[in-house]
Design a protein around this motif. Structure first.
Motif, PDB file in Angstrom:
ATOM      1  N   LEU A  76       0.853  -1.179   0.000  1.00 43.31           N
ATOM      2  CA  LEU A  76       0.000   0.000   0.000  1.00 43.31           C
ATOM      3  C   LEU A  76       0.893   1.235   0.000  1.00 43.31           C
ATOM      4  O   LEU A  76       1.775   1.367   0.847  1.00 43.31           O
ATOM      5  N   GLU A  77       0.643   2.138  -0.948  1.00 40.08           N
ATOM      6  CA  GLU A  77       1.458   3.352  -1.061  1.00 40.08           C
ATOM      7  C   GLU A  77       0.586   4.580  -0.826  1.00 40.08           C
ATOM      8  O   GLU A  77      -0.497   4.706  -1.392  1.00 40.08           O
ATOM      9  N   PHE A  78       1.062   5.459   0.027  1.00 36.02           N
ATOM     10  CA  PHE A  78       0.395   6.739   0.269  1.00 36.02           C
ATOM     11  C   PHE A  78       1.201   7.812  -0.447  1.00 36.02           C
ATOM     12  O   PHE A  78       2.406   7.952  -0.229  1.00 36.02           O
ATOM     13  N   VAL A  79       0.530   8.566  -1.331  1.00 33.34           N
ATOM     14  CA  VAL A  79       1.206   9.555  -2.170  1.00 33.34           C
ATOM     15  C   VAL A  79       0.639  10.940  -1.892  1.00 33.34           C
ATOM     16  O   VAL A  79      -0.584  11.139  -1.914  1.00 33.34           O
ATOM     17  N   ILE A  80       1.528  11.900  -1.633  1.00 37.33           N
ATOM     18  CA  ILE A  80       1.142  13.300  -1.491  1.00 37.33           C
ATOM     19  C   ILE A  80       1.871  14.098  -2.563  1.00 37.33           C
ATOM     20  O   ILE A  80       3.095  13.994  -2.698  1.00 37.33           O
ATOM     21  N   SER A  81       1.120  14.866  -3.332  1.00 37.95           N
ATOM     22  CA  SER A  81       1.700  15.693  -4.392  1.00 37.95           C
ATOM     23  C   SER A  81       1.293  17.147  -4.190  1.00 37.95           C
ATOM     24  O   SER A  81       0.142  17.436  -3.836  1.00 37.95           O
ATOM     25  N   HIS A  82       2.237  18.048  -4.418  1.00 42.23           N
ATOM     26  CA  HIS A  82       2.002  19.487  -4.325  1.00 42.23           C
ATOM     27  C   HIS A  82       2.458  20.156  -5.608  1.00 42.23           C
ATOM     28  O   HIS A  82       3.459  19.765  -6.204  1.00 42.23           O
ATOM     29  N   ARG A  83       1.707  21.154  -6.041  1.00 43.44           N
ATOM     30  CA  ARG A  83       2.168  22.069  -7.075  1.00 43.44           C
ATOM     31  C   ARG A  83       1.837  23.485  -6.590  1.00 43.44           C
ATOM     32  O   ARG A  83       0.696  23.772  -6.223  1.00 43.44           O
ATOM     33  N   PHE A  84       2.842  24.349  -6.602  1.00 41.35           N
ATOM     34  CA  PHE A  84       2.654  25.723  -6.147  1.00 41.35           C
ATOM     35  C   PHE A  84       2.408  26.636  -7.346  1.00 41.35           C
ATOM     36  O   PHE A  84       2.420  26.192  -8.503  1.00 41.35           O
TER      37      PHE A  84
END
Length: 317
Positions: A76-84
């Motif tokens: 199980l993979e938890f992914v957090i992505s941000h773009r500013f």
């Protein structure tokens, strides 16, 4: 008396050594030939191994788009992505850091070949789900294949309430779909390349001039810098872009940093969105004119079931 001894009685003594040397040489050649025949028979009977290529890319994403890599079964993979925001907005917007778009997702390996995921983006308040299936793996040896091939399919559901109440869209109109074929080759331990033919369908569009179906071609690559770091690049060319917005082709450059159980990606992109139907078709900024968004992806994997026993697999790269 043997035939050889009888024959030697008729040969002069001076010639006997020469004859014996010749006969000995031919006997050695015969033994070698016989041994080679036996080796050929053994090789034909023994199963030939398939040497699979591993780590074409370090993570399940090249940057914004998916790579051919999957999570292993029960991972199980938890992914957090941000773009500013754009860095060229200046100090008043802290070079884009005052603006932020975030996506978080859970992704799971049902098998080593089949992976599924669910995510939510703050941009347009969109929920998305995907499935990725590994069709073929690059390998050498018996049944060699020069590339790895995966199928990717996703659906996105937009929930932002930015419409006229009298023109409220139906649930079907809020949906968009993406289909991709991921074709990748690891040329060496330090270089991998992927082509990504893409088809995107929107159930609804803003104007009659906008196409419901969009075709695009993606190109992504990885260059290894150190044991745990690589430089990645990604580009999507849209064949028939939307006309209701000044759409541009998606460009992204980034660095992969592998640290134990997770991969950290630092990204520079002209897209503020992180799902296929958006960053491929809805990007409006021009990367090489300074419209650059700083971003990152960070993932953490957890093992939820029994681990596979590690198999000793020889890899050519």
């Amino acid at each position: 008396m043997s035939a050889l001894n009888w024959l030697m009685n008729f040969i002069p003594n001076k010639m006997k050594r020469i004859v014996i040397s010749i006969l000995y040489t031919f006997s050695i050649i015969g033994l070698v030939a016989q041994e080679e025949d036996l080796l050929d028979l053994l090789e034909a009977e023994l199963p030939q191994t398939k040497n699979y290529v591993t780590s074409t890319f370090k993570g399940t994403r090249i940057l914004s788009g998916h790579s051919v890599e999957n999570r292993k079964k029960n991972a199980l993979e938890f992914v957090i992505s941000h773009r500013f925001g754009r860095v060229n907005l200046g100090i008043d917007e802290l070079y884009g850091l005052d603006q932020s778009n975030i996506r978080f997702a859970f992704e799971y390996g049902l098998t080593d070949a089949l992976m599924v995921g669910l995510g939510r983006s703050s941009f347009d308040k969109t929920y998305d789900g995907f499935v990725k299936y590994k069709l073929w793996r690059q390998r050498s040896g018996k049944g060699a294949l020069p590339v790895s091939v995966s199928f990717f399919g996703s659906a996105a559901y937009r929930t932002a309430k930015d419409f006229d109440p009298e023109k409220k869209p139906t649930r079907s109109q809020k949906l968009a779909y993406t289909t991709q074929i991921l074709i990748a080759r690891k040329f060496s331990p330090g270089f991998s390349l992927q082509f990504t033919p893409t088809f995107i369908h929107r159930n609804s569009v803003k104007t009659a001039l906008d196409p419901h179906d969009i075709l695009a071609m993606g190109l992504g690559g990885r260059v290894k810098l150190t044991k745990r770091m690589s430089f990645n690049a990604e580009y999507f060319y849209t064949l028939n872009p939307l006309v209701s917005i000044p759409a541009t082709n998606a460009v992204a450059l980034g660095i992969d940093i592998e640290t134990g159980g997770h991969v950290f990606q630092i990204i520079l992109s002209n897209s503020i969105t992180m799902i296929e139907k958006s960053f491929i078709t809805e990007s409006t900024d021009r990367f090489f004119e300074g419209d650059i968004h700083l971003g990152f992806n960070i993932s953490r994997a957890f093992q939820t079931g029994k681990r596979h026993k590690k198999q000793k697999i020889r890899t050519p790269h």
